[in-house]
Design an enzyme around this catalytic site. Structure first.
Site, PDB file in Angstrom:
ATOM      1  N   PHE A   1     -71.947  32.713 -84.708  1.00  0.00           N
ATOM      2  CA  PHE A   1     -70.519  32.914 -84.443  1.00  0.00           C
ATOM      3  C   PHE A   1     -70.306  32.910 -82.937  1.00  0.00           C
ATOM      4  CE2 PHE A   1     -66.389  35.242 -85.160  1.00  0.00           C
ATOM      5  CZ  PHE A   1     -65.830  34.254 -85.965  1.00  0.00           C
TER       6      PHE A   1
ATOM      7  N   GLU B   1     -72.359  15.823 -89.292  1.00  0.00           N
ATOM      8  CA  GLU B   1     -71.527  15.103 -88.313  1.00  0.00           C
ATOM      9  C   GLU B   1     -71.534  15.789 -86.950  1.00  0.00           C
ATOM     10  OE1 GLU B   1     -69.570  12.033 -88.930  1.00  0.00           O
ATOM     11  OE2 GLU B   1     -70.032  12.281 -86.809  1.00  0.00           O
TER      12      GLU B   1
ATOM     13  N   LYS C   1     -80.777  14.009 -80.693  1.00  0.00           N
ATOM     14  CA  LYS C   1     -79.727  13.177 -81.299  1.00  0.00           C
ATOM     15  C   LYS C   1     -80.277  11.790 -81.657  1.00  0.00           C
ATOM     16  CE  LYS C   1     -76.239  15.935 -79.034  1.00  0.00           C
ATOM     17  NZ  LYS C   1     -75.614  16.235 -77.752  1.00  0.00           N
TER      18      LYS C   1
ATOM     19  N   GLY D   1     -68.665  25.433 -71.747  1.00  0.00           N
ATOM     20  CA  GLY D   1     -69.215  25.534 -73.115  1.00  0.00           C
ATOM     21  C   GLY D   1     -69.899  24.273 -73.600  1.00  0.00           C
TER      22      GLY D   1
HETATM   23  N1  HSE Z   1     -75.291  20.552 -75.009  1.00  0.00           N
HETATM   24  C1  HSE Z   1     -74.769  19.449 -75.743  1.00  0.00           C
HETATM   25  C2  HSE Z   1     -74.099  18.478 -74.761  1.00  0.00           C
HETATM   26  C3  HSE Z   1     -73.791  19.973 -76.746  1.00  0.00           C
HETATM   27  O1  HSE Z   1     -73.983  18.802 -73.593  1.00  0.00           O
HETATM   28  O2  HSE Z   1     -73.750  17.366 -75.171  1.00  0.00           O
HETATM   29  C4  HSE Z   1     -73.508  19.066 -77.881  1.00  0.00           C
HETATM   30  O3  HSE Z   1     -74.643  18.781 -78.637  1.00  0.00           O
END
Ligand code: HSE
Length: 340
Positions: free
Chosen positions: A8, A151, A226, A208
């Protein structure tokens, strides 16, 4: 749809906020009503209520400090162990949005296995389990006719996964290539604007985008995860991070950026997945290359296909509402397949 949220932080709160703000619209347009029946955090409490938890109270409690501040009502249960809460709480979907561990995939992997074992679909923003164990998790899910959707793991709500797996299903994809890490793209862009590496990284953290431990971003491991997800999801190829050539941006100096700028070029951290393998490398692109113009935290992916040529998506790759939006898209996909 009864949901358990694991994690959270930024992403989990983003999804909760969207579900609250769009409740009326989701009901009217999609016949979709969601109820959060359990929430687990790493250090700020684990609570569940079979009749549903109130989203404003969850957000209030977490902004105050922890779930000790969530108002007590009959039936509210507090736990010390997330797996126990998952097993004991009746829900349709587990949403995994706890911090990613790219080495062990834990504890997210245990959460997902416990949820599948107790008949819950999976929607995850957590990259570790998908990058490492997608075939195994798909087997577990298929045995119980459950879905596992991810996703949010690549490019937040910019639909890279749905495009690669579902929408281009009739094409042969030869390569998926692009800018898959927002933090490093933000840092490179800000360094080109004259900011120091440290100041740019701090900004990315404040906004963030960065992982809990930003080493994963700047050393290329987040983009590599990824690539593994695209390899497994789009190309059906299970690989390990040691199979990839990975270089981050920590070796790029202000002088390198300046030299590239003088030559009319830009550094971009380019991730690539093909049926044969993958890589993450800083590349100096001429300004004539469209990827050179993808600035800030924005991500981009080009699918090179046989029938459609190149298809490029450019959009957000991180952020609270942006990642929450991907989780919601997956929840709606599960909702569409449920018998009415
Ligand atoms: N830390 C990753 C970025 C967040 O900066 O793209 C998304 O996966």
């Amino acid at each position: 749809m009864r949901l358990i949220l694991i994690g959270f932080g930024n992403v989990g709160q983003g999804l909760a906020q969207i579900l609250h703000d769009k409740a009326e619209d989701l009901k009217n347009r999609h016949g979709f009503e969601a109820q959060i029946v359990g929430v687990a955090t790493g250090s700020r409490g684990i609570i569940a209520h079979h009749a549903g938890l109130a989203i404003p109270d969850l957000l209030d409690a977490i902004s105050t400090d922890n779930f000790d501040h969530y108002p007590y009502s009959d039936g509210l249960r507090r736990y010390d162990d997330a797996v126990q809460m998952i097993r004991e709480t009746q829900a349709d979907v587990l949403v995994e949005a706890s911090p990613t561990n790219l080495n062990t995939a834990q504890p997210a992997l245990a959460h997902i296995e416990a949820a599948l074992a107790t008949g819950k679909h999976i929607v995850t923003a957590n990259k570790g389990p998908i990058a490492r164990d997608l075939p195994h998790l798909r087997q577990l899910a298929q045995a119980k006719q459950l879905q596992i959707r991810f996703e949010a793991t690549v490019m937040a709500g910019t639909p890279s996964i749905a495009t690669g797996i579902e929408l281009l299903a009739g094409c042969t994809i030869k390569e998926a290539r692009g800018i898959l890490n927002g933090t490093t793209n933000y840092i490179l862009t800000q360094m080109e604007n004259g900011l120091s590496y440290q100041a740019a990284l701090q900004q990315a953290q404040e906004l963030g985008y960065a992982e809990t431990d930003p080493t994963a971003d700047v050393e290329g491991w987040d983009a590599a995860a990824k690539v593994l997800i695209l390899l497994a999801g789009v190309f059906g190829k299970q690989a390990q991070v040691s199979d990839l050539a990975v270089t981050g941006i920590t070796g790029i100096t202000q002088a390198d950026i300046e030299n590239a700028k003088q030559a009319g070029e830009r550094y971009k951290l380019i991730a690539s997945a093909t049926p044969h393998g993958g890589s993450v490398q800083p590349v100096r692109l001429p300004l004539s290359n469209p990827l050179a113009h993808v600035g800030g935290a924005t991500n981009a992916i080009t699918f090179a296909t046989d029938l459609m040529g190149d298809i490029t998506l450019i959009g957000a790759g991180a952020g609270k509402l942006e990642t929450g939006s991907a989780l919601l898209a997956d929840l709606l996909a599960i909702h569409r397949l449920r018998p009415v």
